[in-house]
Design a protein around this motif. Structure first.
Motif, mmCIF file in Angstrom:
data_model
loop_
_atom_site.group_PDB
_atom_site.id
_atom_site.type_symbol
_atom_site.label_atom_id
_atom_site.label_comp_id
_atom_site.label_asym_id
_atom_site.label_seq_id
_atom_site.Cartn_x
_atom_site.Cartn_y
_atom_site.Cartn_z
ATOM 1 N N GLU A 187 24.582 -11.274 8.223
ATOM 2 C CA GLU A 187 25.956 -10.590 8.774
ATOM 3 C C GLU A 187 27.204 -11.260 7.911
ATOM 4 O OE1 GLU A 187 26.590 -10.816 12.913
ATOM 5 O OE2 GLU A 187 24.751 -9.660 13.566
ATOM 6 N N LEU A 188 26.586 -12.341 7.482
ATOM 7 C CA LEU A 188 27.566 -13.182 6.760
ATOM 8 C C LEU A 188 26.906 -13.794 5.434
ATOM 9 C CD1 LEU A 188 30.554 -14.520 6.589
ATOM 10 C CD2 LEU A 188 29.201 -16.556 7.708
ATOM 11 N N ALA A 189 27.665 -13.643 4.192
ATOM 12 C CA ALA A 189 26.749 -14.185 2.949
ATOM 13 C C ALA A 189 28.007 -15.087 2.409
ATOM 14 C CB ALA A 189 26.500 -13.111 2.074
ATOM 15 N N LEU A 190 27.463 -16.256 2.020
ATOM 16 C CA LEU A 190 28.516 -17.219 1.219
ATOM 17 C C LEU A 190 28.342 -16.892 -0.183
ATOM 18 C CD1 LEU A 190 28.363 -20.174 3.593
ATOM 19 C CD2 LEU A 190 29.995 -18.272 3.559
ATOM 20 N N ILE A 191 29.082 -16.726 -0.888
ATOM 21 C CA ILE A 191 28.947 -16.363 -2.570
ATOM 22 C C ILE A 191 29.692 -17.513 -3.257
ATOM 23 C CG2 ILE A 191 29.075 -14.731 -4.347
ATOM 24 C CD1 ILE A 191 29.277 -12.740 -2.123
ATOM 25 N N THR A 192 29.013 -18.062 -4.419
ATOM 26 C CA THR A 192 29.623 -18.889 -5.182
ATOM 27 C C THR A 192 28.905 -18.793 -6.706
ATOM 28 O OG1 THR A 192 30.663 -21.098 -5.585
ATOM 29 C CG2 THR A 192 28.286 -20.819 -4.647
ATOM 30 N N SER A 193 29.828 -19.231 -7.397
ATOM 31 C CA SER A 193 29.053 -19.261 -8.824
ATOM 32 C C SER A 193 29.600 -20.515 -9.740
ATOM 33 C CB SER A 193 29.233 -17.995 -9.564
ATOM 34 O OG SER A 193 30.592 -17.810 -9.871
ATOM 35 N N LYS A 194 28.905 -20.711 -10.831
ATOM 36 C CA LYS A 194 29.424 -21.771 -11.919
ATOM 37 C C LYS A 194 29.469 -21.060 -13.147
ATOM 38 C CE LYS A 194 28.540 -26.164 -13.429
ATOM 39 N NZ LYS A 194 28.639 -25.947 -15.242
ATOM 40 N N LYS A 195 30.551 -21.097 -13.716
ATOM 41 C CA LYS A 195 30.524 -20.736 -15.196
ATOM 42 C C LYS A 195 30.209 -21.751 -16.033
ATOM 43 C CE LYS A 195 34.010 -17.438 -14.110
ATOM 44 N NZ LYS A 195 35.352 -16.953 -14.397
ATOM 45 N N TRP A 202 32.376 -27.686 -11.908
ATOM 46 C CA TRP A 202 31.907 -27.416 -10.812
ATOM 47 C C TRP A 202 32.053 -25.814 -10.329
ATOM 48 C CZ3 TRP A 202 30.038 -31.436 -8.395
ATOM 49 C CH2 TRP A 202 30.452 -32.738 -9.038
ATOM 50 N N ALA A 203 31.385 -25.210 -9.420
ATOM 51 C CA ALA A 203 31.377 -23.849 -8.927
ATOM 52 C C ALA A 203 32.692 -23.759 -8.114
ATOM 53 C CB ALA A 203 30.366 -23.634 -7.870
ATOM 54 N N GLN A 204 32.996 -22.249 -8.542
ATOM 55 C CA GLN A 204 34.510 -21.991 -7.749
ATOM 56 C C GLN A 204 34.138 -22.081 -6.311
ATOM 57 O OE1 GLN A 204 34.517 -17.939 -9.241
ATOM 58 N NE2 GLN A 204 35.323 -18.550 -11.267
ATOM 59 N N LEU A 205 35.241 -21.880 -5.533
ATOM 60 C CA LEU A 205 35.296 -21.910 -4.012
ATOM 61 C C LEU A 205 34.555 -20.848 -3.556
ATOM 62 C CD1 LEU A 205 39.214 -22.139 -3.209
ATOM 63 C CD2 LEU A 205 37.706 -23.959 -3.255
ATOM 64 N N ILE A 206 34.027 -21.084 -2.510
ATOM 65 C CA ILE A 206 32.877 -19.990 -1.904
ATOM 66 C C ILE A 206 33.758 -18.864 -1.605
ATOM 67 C CG2 ILE A 206 31.594 -19.614 0.225
ATOM 68 C CD1 ILE A 206 30.836 -22.606 0.082
ATOM 69 N N PHE A 207 33.169 -17.680 -1.718
ATOM 70 C CA PHE A 207 33.594 -16.336 -1.317
ATOM 71 C C PHE A 207 32.760 -15.926 -0.196
ATOM 72 C CE2 PHE A 207 34.628 -16.623 -5.787
ATOM 73 C CZ PHE A 207 36.116 -16.213 -5.700
ATOM 74 N N VAL A 208 33.220 -15.235 0.718
ATOM 75 C CA VAL A 208 32.607 -14.683 1.865
ATOM 76 C C VAL A 208 32.488 -13.167 1.811
ATOM 77 C CG1 VAL A 208 32.821 -14.685 4.319
ATOM 78 C CG2 VAL A 208 33.461 -16.769 3.139
ATOM 79 N N LEU A 209 31.418 -12.633 2.037
ATOM 80 C CA LEU A 209 31.088 -11.227 2.166
ATOM 81 C C LEU A 209 30.442 -11.049 3.793
ATOM 82 C CD1 LEU A 209 30.395 -8.338 1.036
ATOM 83 C CD2 LEU A 209 28.228 -9.139 0.594
ATOM 84 N N GLN A 210 31.566 -10.426 4.570
ATOM 85 C CA GLN A 210 31.179 -10.211 5.827
ATOM 86 C C GLN A 210 30.868 -8.788 6.136
ATOM 87 O OE1 GLN A 210 33.565 -12.059 8.703
ATOM 88 N NE2 GLN A 210 32.222 -11.951 10.313
ATOM 89 N N ARG A 211 29.745 -8.483 6.613
ATOM 90 C CA ARG A 211 29.371 -7.018 7.062
ATOM 91 C C ARG A 211 30.339 -6.649 8.188
ATOM 92 N NH1 ARG A 211 25.826 -4.469 4.868
ATOM 93 N NH2 ARG A 211 24.019 -5.527 3.404
ATOM 94 N N ARG A 212 30.661 -5.416 8.131
ATOM 95 C CA ARG A 212 31.455 -4.744 9.301
ATOM 96 C C ARG A 212 30.392 -4.194 10.207
ATOM 97 N NH1 ARG A 212 36.120 -0.895 7.137
ATOM 98 N NH2 ARG A 212 37.745 -2.347 7.692
ATOM 99 N N LYS A 213 30.645 -4.357 11.517
ATOM 100 C CA LYS A 213 29.656 -3.644 12.269
ATOM 101 C C LYS A 213 30.037 -2.144 12.374
ATOM 102 C CE LYS A 213 29.068 -7.931 15.350
ATOM 103 N NZ LYS A 213 28.965 -8.775 14.545
#
Length: 164
Positions: free
Chosen positions: A134-142, A147-158
């Motif tokens: 239901e919730l995914a935390l997404i981050t990446s490092k270039k 350091w990796a960027q701030l965490i992005f959040v992908l949240q599913r809509r019910k």
């Protein structure tokens, strides 16, 4: 106590195995007051996937999807407590090298367990791979950053939220 722990673990892996339509058999472990027997003691689990023969724990003939499922069943069995909860599992790229059908099968399995998951996955994946969560935390490092960027959040809509 060790006999009980091994017996409980053998019982714990059967429930997630059943969810995944995998027959499991854990061989009894001989624990006696004998140094040689104790040094040779080990857990041996055999898996039988639908329509296929028996596969051992380290059988190299298992497909990528079967290897993922074997690992997840063993891990969830290890984390299950006596009250039946599935614990918290960190899984590093469970969908790596799997085709769409196996991603769906693994995702369906994860949804049906009582465990909570934190999964890593490449950003290149289609968001369908996040289906079990239901919730995914997404981050990446270039490459050129420390350091990796701030965490992005992908949240599913019910479903009821999506219709609004």
């Amino acid at each position: 106590m060790l006999h009980y722990t091994i017996k409980q673990y053998a019982k714990n892996i059967k429930a997630p195995g059943k969810l995944a339509n995998i027959e499991l058999h854990a061989d009894p472990v001989k624990l006696e007051n004998d140094d040689l027997l104790l040094s040779q003691a080990g857990l041996h689990v055999r898996f039988k996937f639908a329509g296929k023969g028996v596969i051992g724990m380290s059988d190299g003939e298992a497909s990528g999807g079967q290897q993922v499922m074997k690992s997840l069943v063993l891990l969830i069995g290890l984390l299950k407590s006596e009250d039946g909860s599935g614990g918290f599992v960190f899984i590093d790229e469970p969908f790596a090298h799997l085709d769409i059908r196996n991603i769906q099968l693994v995702g369906e399995f994860l949804k049906n367990t009582d465990a909570q998951y934190l999964m890593t996955t490449p950003l290149t994946h289609n968001t369908d791979v996040y289906d079990p969560s239901e919730l995914a935390l997404i981050t990446s490092k270039k490459k050129d950053t420390q350091w990796a960027q701030l965490i992005f959040v992908l949240q599913r809509r019910k479903p009821e939220q999506a219709a609004a």
